[in-house]
Design a protein around this motif. Sequence first.
Motif, PDB file in Angstrom:
ATOM      1  N   ASN A 160      -5.124   6.203   2.326  1.00  0.00           N
ATOM      2  CA  ASN A 160      -5.767   5.133   3.089  1.00  0.00           C
ATOM      3  C   ASN A 160      -6.571   4.199   2.181  1.00  0.00           C
ATOM      4  O   ASN A 160      -7.085   4.607   1.156  1.00  0.00           O
ATOM      5  CB  ASN A 160      -6.725   5.731   4.130  1.00  0.00           C
ATOM      6  CG  ASN A 160      -6.007   6.085   5.425  1.00  0.00           C
ATOM      7  OD1 ASN A 160      -4.927   5.553   5.714  1.00  0.00           O
ATOM      8  ND2 ASN A 160      -6.591   6.986   6.198  1.00  0.00           N
ATOM      9  N   VAL A 161      -6.652   2.962   2.641  1.00  0.00           N
ATOM     10  CA  VAL A 161      -7.600   2.025   2.031  1.00  0.00           C
ATOM     11  C   VAL A 161      -8.686   1.767   3.078  1.00  0.00           C
ATOM     12  O   VAL A 161      -8.479   2.001   4.266  1.00  0.00           O
ATOM     13  CB  VAL A 161      -6.912   0.701   1.623  1.00  0.00           C
ATOM     14  CG1 VAL A 161      -5.954   0.945   0.485  1.00  0.00           C
ATOM     15  CG2 VAL A 161      -6.182   0.058   2.808  1.00  0.00           C
ATOM     16  N   PHE A 162      -9.837   1.297   2.631  1.00  0.00           N
ATOM     17  CA  PHE A 162     -10.962   1.077   3.539  1.00  0.00           C
ATOM     18  C   PHE A 162     -11.352  -0.382   3.462  1.00  0.00           C
ATOM     19  O   PHE A 162     -11.810  -0.852   2.426  1.00  0.00           O
ATOM     20  CB  PHE A 162     -12.113   2.013   3.170  1.00  0.00           C
ATOM     21  CG  PHE A 162     -11.695   3.450   3.243  1.00  0.00           C
ATOM     22  CD1 PHE A 162     -11.775   4.148   4.439  1.00  0.00           C
ATOM     23  CD2 PHE A 162     -11.145   4.091   2.138  1.00  0.00           C
ATOM     24  CE1 PHE A 162     -11.348   5.461   4.529  1.00  0.00           C
ATOM     25  CE2 PHE A 162     -10.702   5.407   2.213  1.00  0.00           C
ATOM     26  CZ  PHE A 162     -10.805   6.091   3.414  1.00  0.00           C
ATOM     27  N   LEU A 163     -11.127  -1.082   4.564  1.00  0.00           N
ATOM     28  CA  LEU A 163     -11.277  -2.539   4.530  1.00  0.00           C
ATOM     29  C   LEU A 163     -12.352  -2.996   5.515  1.00  0.00           C
ATOM     30  O   LEU A 163     -12.466  -2.462   6.616  1.00  0.00           O
ATOM     31  CB  LEU A 163      -9.935  -3.200   4.890  1.00  0.00           C
ATOM     32  CG  LEU A 163      -8.761  -2.828   3.960  1.00  0.00           C
ATOM     33  CD1 LEU A 163      -7.467  -3.430   4.479  1.00  0.00           C
ATOM     34  CD2 LEU A 163      -9.041  -3.302   2.532  1.00  0.00           C
ATOM     35  N   GLY A 222       0.841  -1.201   0.000  1.00  0.00           N
ATOM     36  CA  GLY A 222       0.000   0.000   0.000  1.00  0.00           C
ATOM     37  C   GLY A 222       0.863   1.234   0.000  1.00  0.00           C
ATOM     38  O   GLY A 222       2.089   1.156  -0.137  1.00  0.00           O
ATOM     39  N   ASP A 223       0.199   2.355   0.167  1.00  0.00           N
ATOM     40  CA  ASP A 223       0.859   3.638   0.022  1.00  0.00           C
ATOM     41  C   ASP A 223       0.547   4.471   1.267  1.00  0.00           C
ATOM     42  O   ASP A 223      -0.617   4.733   1.538  1.00  0.00           O
ATOM     43  CB  ASP A 223       0.287   4.302  -1.245  1.00  0.00           C
ATOM     44  CG  ASP A 223       0.872   5.684  -1.485  1.00  0.00           C
ATOM     45  OD1 ASP A 223       1.700   6.143  -0.664  1.00  0.00           O
ATOM     46  OD2 ASP A 223       0.475   6.296  -2.491  1.00  0.00           O
ATOM     47  N   LEU A 275      -1.361   0.914   5.257  1.00  0.00           N
ATOM     48  CA  LEU A 275      -0.834  -0.273   4.598  1.00  0.00           C
ATOM     49  C   LEU A 275      -1.564  -1.484   5.159  1.00  0.00           C
ATOM     50  O   LEU A 275      -1.936  -1.490   6.337  1.00  0.00           O
ATOM     51  CB  LEU A 275       0.665  -0.433   4.863  1.00  0.00           C
ATOM     52  CG  LEU A 275       1.579   0.764   4.599  1.00  0.00           C
ATOM     53  CD1 LEU A 275       3.044   0.361   4.818  1.00  0.00           C
ATOM     54  CD2 LEU A 275       1.388   1.291   3.189  1.00  0.00           C
ATOM     55  N   ALA A 276      -1.734  -2.498   4.338  1.00  0.00           N
ATOM     56  CA  ALA A 276      -2.399  -3.695   4.836  1.00  0.00           C
ATOM     57  C   ALA A 276      -1.723  -4.918   4.257  1.00  0.00           C
ATOM     58  O   ALA A 276      -0.878  -4.811   3.362  1.00  0.00           O
ATOM     59  CB  ALA A 276      -3.874  -3.681   4.470  1.00  0.00           C
TER      60      ALA A 276
END
Lengths: 525, 431
Positions: free
Chosen positions: B104-107, B99-100, B119-120
């Motif tokens: 953000n990512v939404f999990l 990730g970056d 990061l995930a």
Amino acid sequence: MRRIETDVVVIGGGATGAGVVRDVAMRGYRAVLVDRADLGQGTTGRYHGLLHSGGRYVVSDARSATECAEENVIVTNIHADAVERTGGLFILPPEDPQDFGDKWWQGAKDTKVPAEEISIAEALKREPRINPHITRAFAVEDGAVDGWQMVWGAANSAKLYGAEILTYHRVAKIIREEDQVRAVMCTDEKTGEDVQIDCTFVINAAGAWAGEIAAMADCHDVTVVPGRGIMIAMNHRLVNSVVNRCIYPADGDILVPVHTVSIIGTTDVKADDPDKLTIPRDEVQQMMDAGEVLVPGFRKARAVHAWAGARPLVKDGRVSAEDTRHMSRGMSVLDHADRDGLKGLLTISGGKLTTYRLMAEHVVDQMCEQLGDERPCRTAEEAVPKSEEGKNYVVTHRLEEREEDRLADQIICECELMSRQSYVDLLEAQPQATLDDLRRQLRLGMGPCQGGFCTTRAAGLALEHENIDIERATGLLRLFLKNRWIGLWPILYGDQVRQTALDNWIFQGTLDVEHLPTPDEELTV
Amino acid sequence: MSKIVVIGAGIAGLTATLRCVAAGHQVTTITKGIGGLQLGQGTMDILGYMPNRVERPLDDLAALADEHPDHPYAILNADAVRTGVNYFAELVGEDLLVGDPERNVFLPTAVGALRPTALAQPSMMAGQLSDGDSVVMVGIRQLKDFYPGLAAQNLARSTLPDGGRAAVRATYIDLPARKGEADATALTYARVMDDPTFRQLFVTAVKKVIEPGEKVGLPAMLGLKDPNSWREVAEGLGTEVFEVPLQPPSVPGMRLNQTLVDKVKNARVRWVYGSQVLGGVAENGRLTGVVAGTTGHNVTFPADAVIHAPGGFESGALELDSYNHVFERTFDLPLAGADNEELLHGNYWGEEQPLFRVGVRVDEQMRPVDADGSAVYENLHAAGGIIANANRWREKSGDGIAVASAVRAADSLSTPTTAAASGAMDSKGDN
């Protein structure tokens, strides 16, 4: 509107009401019990779990002492599954008035409360953690009783005799026809539906709320003073028998082992509103100090939960209204025919959980007298369902059960060893229950983790096993966490802070529960 | 070469340990037990909420610092966080974190919330949903910590980051991790998933309950040691899969923990496990060592500098006693926010409880400071959850604070050598 016809409506689903409905049904009347919430959600569930031997009252209230001693034996038999026969001690710490020991001993003899003086060495052998500096010790027949189990036992017994138990039915009005009670109007809190229960008699067993109920029948000025008492559960059994401080009844004088925890109680402060009971920090400190006297190092133990109950004390002109501890703890029955010219309404109030059956017997006797019926009370002779074998509760019973089913079933609440099957079975019986309703019967979330690990499981299972939607399932989870916190934050210190941090980590950190779609209105029932 | 003692083996302690080793120090890491990584979700949070959902965490740190000048991120700034996060990502490698940090990512969580993180683990990344996605959440009857209905139905009624909705349904498979056992943890499953034979059984069972075109959400148990376990599951199913972290024991957290602990042990760090640090030995405002309790007697470990990364209340590093007094257990450090009259309030869903913001205040070099702002000990640095004024779990900021403070602490150690000649940090060893 739903309409029900019966003979007797019992208002209040605490110990008294459950005892009354059982007694009424066993004497052959048709009966309906209504409560605005779940059974045992009021004072009955908010006490320390002590089944009195009578020892507490041998000096202050001889009659209560004798009644307790007699009822202790009866309740132990008829509610075997709710009662643990722990036994108890009265210990005299060195800092307390030493002459009370002799007074107590004489009182026990006078009131026929079974007691035996034992040596300090013997007392310490039985309870190694108690204060080693005590000067005297007396052994008594105290026990521990699960108030919820007892109430459900009585209610289930009543059902066998045809009674109907309507929880979450809030009384809105008592309808009278001139000088006679005719019906009780309720609202079903779960569905919003109005329910009219036609009847010829009403027994008001609403405890601290009895004044409000009486007023609904236009019987005014029934003053029940709520005496607030706080209790604190410590996370394990510091003692295995009840430990009483041998003094004139005072605050923080009892430590009771109940199930997996031990409970210290209690304070007694006049409250204004039984629905708004606080757990003040200074009273918590007072309990901690009192705990240190009974069990040195008490403060180092872990407190897991606190609660406050409202004793229903009938106001008595002889004592000041501020002094709730010294009002009559005995039961009192108000006959509204004499008092207000209304036939078919009795109010029963006061009393103790230990003597709940006797209170019911008295009020139902009085009802029979008013109705001109001769029907004797049989509640002392017959055990409630699941207690017929007379096998008393032991703390290890769930361990035994889980050893049996460990490969076949899941443990949903590890702290209290609650199995998935027991949870699903109760869900099926009470599909509209909140997690707290289920908790009271199953002890879900009542152990050290206070719902940290089991709440999500309980909500997930509720969604799968009952016909509820995701909004309600999520609402159940939110409500349970909110309610657990009410009893946690006033006593949060030591290792329980650590646990709470972990729970926050789970719910906020990992699950992000606070960002689930939120309802417009929070679930309450 | 200086003697550094690191206290704690959570995300901050392990990161600090490895950073110090890389700088050529001789490191002793003392920990009371396994660190907190295995309790968390196993991703790298920087900032998720402030309190609205954060899209670009590093960009928003300046705004956070403006609003909360006492927040750890106000002291650390975005560059320090970027450095810390990148360093941590390098340590664990792309098998474990992708990730970056800028975005953000939404999990999905196990109850169906959409959780922001930076990061995930690669096994989770397919959980980024878009409008129109078809998803099936698959539970296992014998695993009690994942209820696919709860996750699916909450996800289905959530608005996705792109403003759309996904169609999410739930189903179950029936596959005991060990024969005849109805109650297994995710860890039990993760262990058997490392075995290709069981993996095949799992794929076959899941295949029967999914429809073509569906993304598959699974409880986070797709292998513990084998980093390719989840890829094989995805290939076997012929579709995208994503792991959903569960309450502890957390398999994704254990993967991170194990990787870092292995690195620490391989780096010839003196690893003192199962001992609690009881206090320090001080001389002229510097610590010369720390005292740890071991069986039978206490041991003093000499130190030129100490990095204190013991966690917060969750580990017992901070404690509230029955008289309502908060203290720091190891060095009795001054605590910010501890004298608040209202450390706790009764509204569970209300404002963050002030108690959980209590911690040590630090200077630019991450040294705990007293009320006047001077360092308590010249060579004592703090990292991670013990630092005050973050709402770590609500904000989803704990990991970012931990790695940034650990790296900053390690990079600004005040040792006798660095005190004599600054610039010693240039000679970083290769990890």
